[in-house]
Design an enzyme around this catalytic site. Structure first.
Site, mmCIF file in Angstrom:
data_model
loop_
_atom_site.group_PDB
_atom_site.id
_atom_site.type_symbol
_atom_site.label_atom_id
_atom_site.label_comp_id
_atom_site.label_asym_id
_atom_site.label_seq_id
_atom_site.Cartn_x
_atom_site.Cartn_y
_atom_site.Cartn_z
ATOM 1 N N TYR A 73 3.583 -26.842 -36.894
ATOM 2 C CA TYR A 73 4.988 -26.821 -37.312
ATOM 3 C C TYR A 73 5.891 -26.408 -36.151
ATOM 4 O O TYR A 73 6.849 -27.108 -35.791
ATOM 5 C CB TYR A 73 5.190 -25.872 -38.490
ATOM 6 C CG TYR A 73 6.610 -25.388 -38.627
ATOM 7 C CD1 TYR A 73 7.656 -26.288 -38.826
ATOM 8 C CD2 TYR A 73 6.924 -24.024 -38.530
ATOM 9 C CE1 TYR A 73 8.971 -25.851 -38.933
ATOM 10 C CE2 TYR A 73 8.229 -23.585 -38.643
ATOM 11 C CZ TYR A 73 9.259 -24.493 -38.837
ATOM 12 O OH TYR A 73 10.548 -24.058 -38.941
ATOM 13 N N THR B 269 14.092 -22.875 -35.197
ATOM 14 C CA THR B 269 13.421 -21.681 -35.707
ATOM 15 C C THR B 269 12.983 -20.763 -34.574
ATOM 16 O O THR B 269 12.692 -21.235 -33.462
ATOM 17 C CB THR B 269 12.178 -22.094 -36.530
ATOM 18 O OG1 THR B 269 11.389 -20.940 -36.842
ATOM 19 C CG2 THR B 269 11.294 -23.074 -35.752
ATOM 20 N N ASP B 270 12.879 -19.475 -34.871
ATOM 21 C CA ASP B 270 12.357 -18.539 -33.881
ATOM 22 C C ASP B 270 10.885 -18.783 -33.574
ATOM 23 O O ASP B 270 10.366 -18.331 -32.545
ATOM 24 C CB ASP B 270 12.562 -17.093 -34.333
ATOM 25 C CG ASP B 270 11.907 -16.740 -35.661
ATOM 26 O OD1 ASP B 270 11.215 -17.595 -36.255
ATOM 27 O OD2 ASP B 270 12.089 -15.594 -36.123
ATOM 28 N N GLU B 271 10.188 -19.520 -34.430
ATOM 29 C CA GLU B 271 8.756 -19.733 -34.232
ATOM 30 C C GLU B 271 8.444 -20.547 -32.979
ATOM 31 O O GLU B 271 7.307 -20.545 -32.503
ATOM 32 C CB GLU B 271 8.135 -20.386 -35.466
ATOM 33 C CG GLU B 271 8.219 -19.504 -36.692
ATOM 34 C CD GLU B 271 7.380 -20.007 -37.854
ATOM 35 O OE1 GLU B 271 6.274 -20.526 -37.627
ATOM 36 O OE2 GLU B 271 7.855 -19.890 -39.001
ATOM 37 N N HIS C 210 -2.151 -17.195 -36.777
ATOM 38 C CA HIS C 210 -1.046 -16.462 -37.387
ATOM 39 C C HIS C 210 -0.335 -15.604 -36.341
ATOM 40 O O HIS C 210 -0.901 -14.648 -35.797
ATOM 41 C CB HIS C 210 -1.592 -15.572 -38.510
ATOM 42 C CG HIS C 210 -0.564 -15.128 -39.483
ATOM 43 N ND1 HIS C 210 -0.855 -14.384 -40.591
ATOM 44 C CD2 HIS C 210 0.774 -15.343 -39.535
ATOM 45 C CE1 HIS C 210 0.233 -14.144 -41.282
ATOM 46 N NE2 HIS C 210 1.247 -14.713 -40.651
ATOM 47 N N ALA D 135 19.959 -31.263 -49.424
ATOM 48 C CA ALA D 135 19.539 -30.888 -50.770
ATOM 49 C C ALA D 135 18.415 -29.862 -50.741
ATOM 50 O O ALA D 135 17.891 -29.480 -51.777
ATOM 51 C CB ALA D 135 19.092 -32.114 -51.561
ATOM 52 N N ILE E 148 18.151 -24.357 -47.265
ATOM 53 C CA ILE E 148 19.208 -23.911 -46.364
ATOM 54 C C ILE E 148 20.339 -24.928 -46.307
ATOM 55 O O ILE E 148 21.520 -24.572 -46.340
ATOM 56 C CB ILE E 148 18.652 -23.637 -44.962
ATOM 57 C CG1 ILE E 148 17.485 -22.649 -45.027
ATOM 58 C CG2 ILE E 148 19.749 -23.076 -44.058
ATOM 59 C CD1 ILE E 148 16.752 -22.472 -43.706
#
Length: 324
Positions: free
Chosen positions: A153, A129-131, A279, A9, A12
C-alpha cells in the site's frame, strides 16, 4: 470555482465534500463540487446524503484508471481544482493482493495528472499518507525525508507521490502533495482499526490486537485533515509537500484501552493475534510547515473526537451492519 473530488464518496473524500458545501473552508466558498467515484466497497453514496440536494453537487461514477471517463470529468477545460483522495488504502488488503493498489494508486494517479494537464486544471492536490516515509523510532519526519515505504500500500502511494512531483517538475502542472497521519471519525469503513474495534465491541464481540500492541500512530480527526487539505489547496505553494498531523500519539494498546472504556467493555474482549507482516513500529510527522506557512492547527481534541466517533457508530447501525 469548480472542484473535482476523486473518491468523494469515501470516508475522507465525502467529509471534504460535505465541509466544502457547508462553507467550512473560506477559500472554497461557493464552489461547485463534482464527485468522481468508482463506488467500490468503501465508496458509499449514503456518505453524501447530507448534501445530496445541494445544487452545487454533481456525482459521477467512474474509475480513475479509465482515461476516457476521467477526461470526460476532469479534462473539459472548466475545472479549477482537483483534490485526489481516490485510493486503495487498507494495508492488510495490500499484503494479500497488491495488484489493485498498484493500478489504482499509481496508474490511476497518472491518468488523473495527465487529464489535469490536458484540461488546463488550475491546481492538483494529491492526498497521500505518512506511511510513505516508512517507520521512525524517535522524532518526526519532515517533508524532505526520503520515502522508505514498507507495505505494498505505502509503496504504491509513494509511487503516486513521485508521479505527482514529476508532473510539476516536467510539465509545470500546479501540484501540491499532502501527507496525513492516521484518520478517524464517522463514516469510516469498518476495516480500519477504530471502526472495526468499535463495531465489534458494540456487537459484543472481541477485537484483535496485533503483536505486543506497542505500535505507535498519530491520530488525526477527519475534519482536521480536510481543513488541512483545504488550506493546502487554497494557500499552499506549487510543488510543495505538506504533512498534516493530529498531535496525539498512542500505542495500539493505549488506543484499545480507550475504546474499551468508551463502550464499557473489559479486557476479556481483547484477542492477541500474531503481528502483521512488515508492521511499521511508529509513524510521526512533523507538521510545523503547514502550521507556520498556512496556519493549520488541529481543532478536535482526541478524547472529544473519539467520543463523537463512538457515538456515531452507536447511533448509525444501519450504516455499518452487514459491512464487516
Amino acid at each position: 470555482m469548480r472542484i473535482v473530488v476523486t473518491g468523494g464518496a469515501g470516508f475522507i473524500g465525502s467529509c471534504f465534500v460535505r465541509t466544502v458545501l457547508a462553507g467550512e473552508h473560506p477559500g472554497l466558498a461557493g464552489a461547485e463540487v463534482v464527485v468522481l467515484d468508482a463506488f467500490t466497497y468503501a465508496g458509499r453514496i449514503e456518505n453524501l446524503d447530507p448534501v445530496r440536494d445541494d445544487p452545487r453537487l454533481r456525482v459521477e461514477r467512474g474509475d480513475v484508471r479509465d482515461p476516457r471517463r476521467v477526461a470526460e470529468v476532469v479534462g473539459d477545460g472548466g475545472v479549477d481544482l482537483v483534490v485526489h483522495f481516490a485510493a486503495e488504502t487498507h494495508v492488510d488488503r495490500s499484503i494479500t493482493g497488491a495488484a489493485d493498489f498498484v493500478t489504482t494508486n499509481v496508474v490511476g494517479t497518472q491518468v488523473l495528472l495527465q487529464a489535469a494537464l490536458d484540461g488546463g486544471v488550475g491546481r492538483f492536490v494529491h492526498v497521500s499518507t505518512d506511511e510513505v516515509y516508512g517507520s521512525i523510532d524517535s522524532g518526526s519526519w519532515p517533508e524532505e525525508h526520503p520515502l522508505e515505504p514498507n507495505s505494498p500500500y505505502s509503496a504504491a502511494k509513494a509511487g503516486s507521490d513521485l508521479l505527482a512531483r514529476s508532473y510539476h517538475r516536467t510539465h509545470g502542472l500546479d501540484v501540491v502533495v499532502t501527507r496525513c497521519s492516521n484518520n478517524y471519525g464517522p463514516h469510516q469503513f469498518p476495516e480500519k482499526v477504530i471502526p472495526l474495534f468499535v463495531t465489534r465491541l458494540l456487537d459484543g464481540g472481541r477485537v484483535p490486537l496485533y503483536g505486543d500492541g506497542r505500535n505507535v500512530r498519530d491520530w488525526l480527526h477527519v475534519t482536521d485533515h480536510c481543513r488541512g487539505v483545504a488550506l493546502a489547496a487554497t494557500k499552499g505553494r506549487a510543488g510543495e509537500v505538506y504533512n498534516i498531523g493530529g498531535g496525539t500519539e498512542l500505542t495500539n494498546r493505549e488506543l484499545t484501552t480507550r475504546l474499551l472504556a468508551a463502550v464499557g467493555a473489559g479486557e476479556d474482549r481483547v484477542e492477541h493475534v500474531p503481528d502483521r507482516k512488515g508492521h511499521d513500529r511508529r509513524y510521526s510527522v512533523d507538521w510545523s510547515k503547514i502550521r507556520d506557512e498556512l496556519g493549520y492547527t488541529p481543532q478536535v481534541a482526541f478524547d472529544e473526537g473519539l467520543a463523537g466517533t463512538v457515538a456515531w457508530y452507536r447511533e448509525h447501525r444501519d450504516w455499518w451492519e452487514g459491512l464487516r
